[in-house]
Design an enzyme around this catalytic site. Structure first.
Site, short mmCIF file in Angstrom:
data_model
loop_
_atom_site.label_atom_id
_atom_site.label_comp_id
_atom_site.label_asym_id
_atom_site.label_seq_id
_atom_site.Cartn_x
_atom_site.Cartn_y
_atom_site.Cartn_z
N VAL A 19 -4.99 -0.74 15.07
CA VAL A 19 -3.64 -1.28 15.26
C VAL A 19 -2.93 -0.37 16.26
CG1 VAL A 19 -1.41 -1.64 14.08
CG2 VAL A 19 -3.55 -2.31 12.95
N TYR A 24 -9.39 1.30 2.90
CA TYR A 24 -10.32 0.28 2.40
C TYR A 24 -10.48 0.35 0.88
CZ TYR A 24 -11.55 -0.28 7.28
OH TYR A 24 -11.48 -0.52 8.64
N LEU A 57 -11.74 -1.72 13.79
CA LEU A 57 -10.39 -2.21 13.44
C LEU A 57 -9.41 -1.18 13.96
CD1 LEU A 57 -8.08 -3.57 11.68
CD2 LEU A 57 -8.94 -2.21 9.78
N GLY A 89 -2.64 -4.00 9.84
CA GLY A 89 -4.02 -3.67 9.45
C GLY A 89 -4.44 -4.53 8.27
C1 COA Z 1 -6.09 2.38 9.69
C2 COA Z 1 -5.22 1.30 10.33
C3 COA Z 1 -6.10 0.17 10.87
C4 COA Z 1 -4.28 0.72 9.25
O1 COA Z 1 -3.48 -0.31 9.82
P1 COA Z 1 -1.90 -0.36 9.54
O2 COA Z 1 -1.35 -1.57 10.19
O3 COA Z 1 -1.30 0.94 9.94
O4 COA Z 1 -1.89 -0.48 7.96
P2 COA Z 1 -0.95 -1.44 7.07
O5 COA Z 1 0.48 -1.24 7.47
O6 COA Z 1 -1.46 -2.82 7.09
O7 COA Z 1 -1.20 -0.78 5.66
C5 COA Z 1 -1.70 -1.52 4.57
C6 COA Z 1 -1.78 -0.60 3.41
O8 COA Z 1 -2.73 0.44 3.66
C7 COA Z 1 -2.12 1.72 3.55
N1 COA Z 1 -2.72 2.54 4.61
C8 COA Z 1 -2.64 2.37 5.93
N2 COA Z 1 -3.36 3.31 6.58
C9 COA Z 1 -3.90 4.08 5.63
C10 COA Z 1 -4.76 5.22 5.66
N3 COA Z 1 -5.22 5.75 6.78
N4 COA Z 1 -5.11 5.75 4.45
C11 COA Z 1 -4.66 5.21 3.29
N5 COA Z 1 -3.87 4.14 3.20
C12 COA Z 1 -3.49 3.59 4.36
C13 COA Z 1 -0.64 1.47 3.75
O9 COA Z 1 0.12 2.47 3.12
C14 COA Z 1 -0.46 0.12 3.11
O10 COA Z 1 -0.37 0.24 1.71
P3 COA Z 1 0.55 -0.79 0.84
O11 COA Z 1 -0.05 -2.16 1.03
O12 COA Z 1 0.43 -0.26 -0.54
O13 COA Z 1 1.92 -0.68 1.45
C15 COA Z 1 -4.33 1.86 11.50
O14 COA Z 1 -3.53 2.90 10.99
C16 COA Z 1 -5.11 2.36 12.71
O15 COA Z 1 -5.40 1.57 13.60
N6 COA Z 1 -5.41 3.66 12.77
C17 COA Z 1 -6.10 4.26 13.93
C18 COA Z 1 -7.51 3.71 14.11
C19 COA Z 1 -8.34 3.72 12.84
O16 COA Z 1 -8.42 4.73 12.13
N7 COA Z 1 -8.99 2.56 12.54
C20 COA Z 1 -9.83 2.39 11.37
C21 COA Z 1 -11.23 2.50 11.78
S1 COA Z 1 -12.34 2.31 10.41
#
Ligand code: COA
Length: 175
Positions: free
Chosen positions: A92, A137, A90, A102
């Site tokens: 973004v 998660y 996953l 996300g």
């Molecule tokens: C991790 C990732 C997928 C999250 O996607 P995103 O679009 O930034 O997240 P969202 O805006 O949908 O956030 C949803 C919720 O999760 C929280 N959140 C997002 N990233 C987070 C993190 N790394 N740790 C804790 N909380 C997180 C947000 O604060 C938000 O909380 P809310 O609903 O209370 O406001 C994105 O930051 C990413 O692609 N990171 C780099 C690659 C990666 O690490 N992928 C995961 C592999 S397992």
């Protein structure tokens, strides 16, 4: 701007996607297409801008099985390997992180798991979570699993997390 989550197409331009995670970006650019179109070992869904076609995020899923559920989760389930939907990747786009994408992609995975559970069998979603993303998660109630089988040494793994299908179903009813 309308954003649509749909299956990856071989016409999509994957070359410019950047999440800031080198391994995930390399996978998306180099392997997501061949894994889906040639080898059929996993499918990638993209969140794309409907007008420009720009890819803003992706998930890669594959069917898998689990045979090491903790006792409290296994309950009356049989002791043979049980079907799950595996969220293998996953990401973004860096420019779109923190805007709910996300979460939307993860919800999409939950919908796929519900469909799978009623049509083929699926007891939950299994995630290979990167250390930094684990808290993302936990807010959904994922359990940490100790997985010792079925792993390849070909690439580093993070933590295995599991969300039971009943939890997903109950959350979907509340919406
Ligand atoms: C991790 C990732 C997928 C999250 O996607 P995103 O679009 O930034 O997240 P969202 O805006 O949908 O956030 C949803 C919720 O999760 C929280 N959140 C997002 N990233 C987070 C993190 N790394 N740790 C804790 N909380 C997180 C947000 O604060 C938000 O909380 P809310 O609903 O209370 O406001 C994105 O930051 C990413 O692609 N990171 C780099 C690659 C990666 O690490 N992928 C995961 C592999 S397992």
């Amino acid at each position: 701007m309308a954003i649509n989550i749909r299956l990856l197409s071989d016409r999509d331009d994957r070359s410019r996607f950047s999440s800031g995670n080198v391994e995930l970006d390399r996978f998306f650019r180099q392997y997501a297409g061949q894994n889906q179109f040639r080898h059929h070992i996993g499918s990638t869904y993209v969140a794309a801008n409907d007008d420009s076609g720009e890819i803003l995020g992706f998930i890669t899923v594959a069917p898998a099985h689990i045979d090491e559920l903790p006792k409290d989760l296994r309950r009356k389930l049989p002791l043979y390997p049980l079907p799950v939907l595996r969220l293998a990747r996953l990401a973004v786009s860096e420019t779109r992180q923190g805007q709910g994408l996300g979460k939307a992609l993860l919800r999409f995975v939950f919908e796929l798991a519900l469909k799978l559970s009623s049509e083929y069998g699926c007891i939950g979603v299994l995630v290979d979570a990167k250390k930094d993303a684990e808290p993302f998660y936990h807010q959904y109630g994922f359990y940490r699993l100790e997985v010792t089988q079925g792993r390849s040494g070909a690439r580093p793994f993070g933590t295995s997390l599991f969300l039971p299908i009943d939890t997903i179903r109950q959350a979907a009813k509340k919406k």
